[in-house]
Motif scaffolding. Sequence first.
Motif, mmCIF file in Angstrom:
data_model
loop_
_atom_site.group_PDB
_atom_site.id
_atom_site.type_symbol
_atom_site.label_atom_id
_atom_site.label_comp_id
_atom_site.label_asym_id
_atom_site.label_seq_id
_atom_site.Cartn_x
_atom_site.Cartn_y
_atom_site.Cartn_z
ATOM 1 N N HIS A 297 0.845 -1.193 0.000
ATOM 2 C CA HIS A 297 0.000 0.000 0.000
ATOM 3 C C HIS A 297 0.884 1.247 0.000
ATOM 4 N N LEU A 298 0.603 2.137 -0.912
ATOM 5 C CA LEU A 298 1.419 3.332 -1.098
ATOM 6 C C LEU A 298 0.812 4.537 -0.396
ATOM 7 N N GLU A 299 1.644 5.546 -0.236
ATOM 8 C CA GLU A 299 1.172 6.812 0.336
ATOM 9 C C GLU A 299 0.106 7.421 -0.583
ATOM 10 N N PRO A 300 -0.837 8.165 -0.029
ATOM 11 C CA PRO A 300 -1.822 8.843 -0.877
ATOM 12 C C PRO A 300 -1.122 9.731 -1.910
ATOM 13 N N GLY A 301 -1.559 9.646 -3.144
ATOM 14 C CA GLY A 301 -0.983 10.463 -4.210
ATOM 15 C C GLY A 301 0.237 9.874 -4.878
ATOM 16 N N ALA A 302 0.755 8.759 -4.350
ATOM 17 C CA ALA A 302 1.936 8.147 -4.967
ATOM 18 C C ALA A 302 1.582 7.613 -6.355
ATOM 19 N N GLU A 303 2.537 7.670 -7.267
ATOM 20 C CA GLU A 303 2.342 7.190 -8.628
ATOM 21 C C GLU A 303 2.546 5.678 -8.643
ATOM 22 N N ILE A 304 1.468 4.937 -8.901
ATOM 23 C CA ILE A 304 1.539 3.479 -8.831
ATOM 24 C C ILE A 304 2.471 2.927 -9.903
ATOM 25 N N GLY A 305 2.425 3.504 -11.091
ATOM 26 C CA GLY A 305 3.297 3.025 -12.156
ATOM 27 C C GLY A 305 4.770 3.165 -11.813
ATOM 28 N N ALA A 306 5.145 4.274 -11.206
ATOM 29 C CA ALA A 306 6.542 4.472 -10.817
ATOM 30 C C ALA A 306 6.947 3.498 -9.720
ATOM 31 N N ALA A 307 6.051 3.279 -8.769
ATOM 32 C CA ALA A 307 6.343 2.321 -7.700
ATOM 33 C C ALA A 307 6.502 0.917 -8.269
ATOM 34 N N HIS A 308 5.662 0.575 -9.226
ATOM 35 C CA HIS A 308 5.775 -0.731 -9.872
ATOM 36 C C HIS A 308 7.147 -0.894 -10.512
ATOM 37 N N GLU A 309 7.600 0.124 -11.202
ATOM 38 C CA GLU A 309 8.910 0.063 -11.844
ATOM 39 C C GLU A 309 10.025 -0.099 -10.818
ATOM 40 N N ARG A 310 9.929 0.629 -9.703
ATOM 41 C CA ARG A 310 10.975 0.527 -8.668
ATOM 42 C C ARG A 310 11.040 -0.883 -8.104
ATOM 43 N N TRP A 311 9.888 -1.421 -7.751
ATOM 44 C CA TRP A 311 9.860 -2.759 -7.160
ATOM 45 C C TRP A 311 10.324 -3.813 -8.167
ATOM 46 N N ALA A 312 9.863 -3.697 -9.395
ATOM 47 C CA ALA A 312 10.250 -4.682 -10.401
ATOM 48 C C ALA A 312 11.759 -4.646 -10.655
ATOM 49 N N GLU A 313 12.333 -3.452 -10.678
ATOM 50 C CA GLU A 313 13.777 -3.342 -10.905
ATOM 51 C C GLU A 313 14.561 -3.846 -9.699
ATOM 52 N N ALA A 314 14.093 -3.513 -8.492
ATOM 53 C CA ALA A 314 14.812 -3.913 -7.288
ATOM 54 C C ALA A 314 14.786 -5.424 -7.076
ATOM 55 N N LEU A 315 13.676 -6.053 -7.415
ATOM 56 C CA LEU A 315 13.542 -7.490 -7.149
ATOM 57 C C LEU A 315 13.953 -8.346 -8.336
ATOM 58 N N GLY A 316 13.857 -7.813 -9.539
ATOM 59 C CA GLY A 316 14.291 -8.558 -10.714
ATOM 60 C C GLY A 316 13.583 -9.889 -10.844
ATOM 61 N N GLU A 317 14.378 -10.954 -11.070
ATOM 62 C CA GLU A 317 13.815 -12.287 -11.268
ATOM 63 C C GLU A 317 13.327 -12.934 -9.971
ATOM 64 N N ARG A 318 13.509 -12.244 -8.860
ATOM 65 C CA ARG A 318 13.090 -12.831 -7.584
ATOM 66 C C ARG A 318 11.603 -12.664 -7.311
ATOM 67 N N ALA A 319 10.881 -11.925 -8.175
ATOM 68 C CA ALA A 319 9.465 -11.691 -7.899
ATOM 69 C C ALA A 319 8.716 -11.326 -9.165
#
Length: 391
Positions: A297-319
């Motif tokens: 769950h993100l902070e109100p107003g956070a950009e979901i698409g940007a958060a998705h990119e951050r998580w996908a890049e940080a976790l890579g093939e692990r998730a």
Amino acid sequence: MHPPAGLELPGTRRPLRGLLPDVARSLGAVLPDLPGAGLDLSAGERAVVVLVDGLGAEALTARAGHAPVLRGMLADAAAAGEPHASAGYPSTTAASLGSFGTGRSPGETGLLGYSLRCPDAAALGLPPADQLVNLVSWTAGPGAPVPDARTWQPLPTVFERFEGASTAIGKSKFAGSGLTTAALRGATFVPADRWDDAVEATLTALRRPGLVYLYWGALDAVGHQRGWAAPEWGEELAALDAGLRTLLRRAPRGTTVLVTADHGMVDVTERLDVAETPALREQVVLVAGEPRALHVHLEPGAEIGAAHERWAEALGERAWVLTGADAAAGGLFGPVADRNRALIGDLVVALTGTTAVVDSRSQSAASLRLVGMHGSLTTAELAVPALVTRT
């Protein structure tokens, strides 16, 4: 949707949620709106479903030397066709028991994880650490209301719709609990705190025609603490198997017996902490679910698409990282009722391999150290036995 290598979508095997409707139908229940699991069951007067928490199909196959009764049932089922069923997502107790007991998907029951964000969190002004509702213990953080189980999960259970006698057997601490009410209401609950006593209670219930459900959680507890590959897990499996031998030997002639589970398990080898990983922590107000299946769950107003990119890049093939909207629209949770959409995280994260993502800001120290975990979409977590015999 196409999951990455190492993950699979639910539904590649017979569905766990169809098992109890099939058994009930073999006893005469009329359930035209509930999908079955394709079990070939003869009509009868008595049936017992033994649900063993944490008994994954892969782990059972690997450790079957400890369980001659289950090994024999597994061989018979494999010779007859498909010996396994598939849990839904997330592959965790609250979600699976809700689906098992109602014949519905987690998206329909609202039992969408081990823990979920309190729907009224924002209106109540609760701090993040107090916003989680635990759907296994059915507790909430300080200041958060404990939800009414019938309101949270309003769909009728198979037991409520079964017109004959039905009995649910489990530890006394589960009598009248929120999860028991949400998933199993309609059955007469009989407490039994030792495995041998649970078997005896099952045999007593089988003296009259009807449907009996026996839940046992000791194997899952050992798996969480020690891992399914540990000697202690094999010892617990052997004790379970001995009780099943007694049940099969003494059950009335013509009793249908189904042995299944709510999920499997992986032994975790890597943990990433949201609290200590800037790319994961950024704009994240709360992580619900569990370390193998997250609702972020993100902070109100956070950009979901940007958060998705951050998580996908940080976790890579692990998730496998999805937006909550894409996960719901793609059917990951099955059909999702409108009342349950707000329970799904802005991001939904399913872990691959043996990695876990924890959050030390909201999880207890003991939970951070667990060895065995589940919730994700690996075969080890999704595949459960669906073993049928007739006495």
